[in-house]
Design an enzyme around this catalytic site. Sequence first.
Site, short mmCIF file in Angstrom:
data_model
loop_
_atom_site.label_atom_id
_atom_site.label_comp_id
_atom_site.label_asym_id
_atom_site.label_seq_id
_atom_site.Cartn_x
_atom_site.Cartn_y
_atom_site.Cartn_z
N HIS A 1 55.14 -14.97 -3.86
CA HIS A 1 53.91 -14.30 -3.42
C HIS A 1 54.14 -12.81 -3.27
O HIS A 1 55.27 -12.35 -3.14
CB HIS A 1 53.42 -14.88 -2.09
CG HIS A 1 54.43 -14.71 -0.99
ND1 HIS A 1 55.43 -15.64 -0.76
CD2 HIS A 1 54.63 -13.72 -0.09
CE1 HIS A 1 56.20 -15.22 0.23
NE2 HIS A 1 55.74 -14.06 0.66
N TYR B 1 63.76 -9.20 0.64
CA TYR B 1 63.02 -7.95 0.89
C TYR B 1 64.05 -6.84 1.08
O TYR B 1 65.18 -7.09 1.51
CB TYR B 1 62.17 -8.09 2.16
CG TYR B 1 60.97 -9.00 1.94
CD1 TYR B 1 59.72 -8.46 1.67
CD2 TYR B 1 61.10 -10.38 1.95
CE1 TYR B 1 58.63 -9.27 1.42
CE2 TYR B 1 60.01 -11.20 1.71
CZ TYR B 1 58.78 -10.64 1.44
OH TYR B 1 57.70 -11.44 1.19
N HIS C 1 52.63 -9.68 -0.74
CA HIS C 1 51.83 -9.43 0.47
C HIS C 1 50.91 -8.22 0.26
O HIS C 1 51.32 -7.22 -0.32
CB HIS C 1 52.74 -9.07 1.65
CG HIS C 1 53.63 -10.17 2.11
ND1 HIS C 1 53.41 -10.86 3.27
CD2 HIS C 1 54.76 -10.68 1.58
CE1 HIS C 1 54.37 -11.75 3.44
NE2 HIS C 1 55.21 -11.66 2.42
N TYR D 1 61.31 -17.95 -2.36
CA TYR D 1 62.52 -17.60 -1.60
C TYR D 1 62.56 -18.38 -0.29
O TYR D 1 61.52 -18.82 0.21
CB TYR D 1 62.58 -16.08 -1.33
CG TYR D 1 61.48 -15.56 -0.43
CD1 TYR D 1 61.61 -15.63 0.96
CD2 TYR D 1 60.32 -15.01 -0.95
CE1 TYR D 1 60.61 -15.16 1.80
CE2 TYR D 1 59.32 -14.54 -0.11
CZ TYR D 1 59.47 -14.63 1.26
OH TYR D 1 58.48 -14.18 2.08
N ARG E 1 59.44 -20.68 0.56
CA ARG E 1 58.07 -20.19 0.44
C ARG E 1 57.79 -20.00 -1.05
O ARG E 1 58.64 -19.49 -1.79
CB ARG E 1 57.92 -18.81 1.11
CG ARG E 1 58.12 -18.84 2.63
CD ARG E 1 57.15 -17.87 3.28
NE ARG E 1 55.80 -18.33 3.07
CZ ARG E 1 54.71 -17.56 3.05
NH1 ARG E 1 54.85 -16.27 3.20
NH2 ARG E 1 53.51 -18.07 2.85
C1 BEZ Z 1 57.03 -13.80 4.41
O1 BEZ Z 1 57.50 -12.69 4.25
O2 BEZ Z 1 56.27 -14.21 3.57
C2 BEZ Z 1 57.39 -14.69 5.56
C3 BEZ Z 1 58.72 -14.89 5.83
C4 BEZ Z 1 59.07 -15.71 6.91
C5 BEZ Z 1 58.06 -16.32 7.67
C6 BEZ Z 1 56.74 -16.11 7.35
C7 BEZ Z 1 56.40 -15.29 6.28
FE FE Z 2 56.87 -12.92 2.00
#
Ligand code: BEZ
Ligand code: FE
Length: 283
Positions: free
Chosen positions: A213, A155, A215, A189, A210
């Site tokens: 995605h 990010y 947000h 990531y 993760r």
């Molecule tokens: C996220 O940005 O998706 C995220 C990152 C770390 C923990 C939970 C969500």
């Molecule tokens: Fe995220």
Amino acid sequence: MRNLTDTDLTEAVIASFNGSERFKEIADSLVRHLHAFASEVQLTEEEWFAGIDFLTRTGHITDDKRQEFILLSDVLGLSMLVVGINNRRPPEATESTVFGPFFVEGSPAFENGDDLGAGAPGEPCFMEGRVLDLNGEPVPDALIDVWQADEDGFYDVQYADLDQPRGRGHLRSDADGRFWFWSVKPVAYPIPADGPVGELLAAGARGPMRPAHVHFKIEAEGFQTLITHVFADGDEYLDSDAVFGVRSNLIGHFEHHEPGAAPDGSEMDVPFWTMRYDMVLAP
Ligand code: BEZ
Ligand code: FE
């Protein structure tokens, strides 16, 4: 309050709390579960010290840019549990998922059709959808906040030397509830794993990844605020998300295109992606 047995001790601590009804409900339950946990695993003093040290380091690494306690809650599944408890909605409504630590209040404003990527490295991706109510009617003028990682899995706020927002912004749905914008194709990531939470994952032989995605946070007058993601179909981590956030109906289809005409009429001279996903709000 003398010569307390293990069980008497639990009851004595619970009896020691006064305060509001809700405070007592939470404190009583916390003490009961905490004591039951220590008894169940017969916690050694060395393990108790290790736990205190872990929490102390979690606090020390936390500042206004890094929230290790939220990350801890996320990897323990507590965040998703709280999301579930607080967001019971009709099945037609889009589901919520974790907020995560990378939302920034006051993101830049965009118009439909703009490029939220704003120079973020990655393959161009055109994203569009409609904000709808439970009857499929458009929700105009909804405030849509978007944030995502770039193709390197970071990010904007994770770059120490970047002082401009990138891959984040907000826009509004039009009179038909439509929204559309350009950004970059999200990639899978790892969550920040260089702190105590990373040690916890390593100790449990768990991965930090993760699935890819984007947000979304959607607010509209008369509707519950929706905090969610659209996950990329086909991602290899959809069934092993480090923070347990994946819901099947939040998986969107990202389609790859060779250079040519994009859905907004622009002519692309590089390959690009498109993704369409409707957001259904509950009243
Ligand atoms: C996220 O940005 O998706 C995220 C990152 C770390 C923990 C939970 C969500
Ligand atoms: Fe995220």
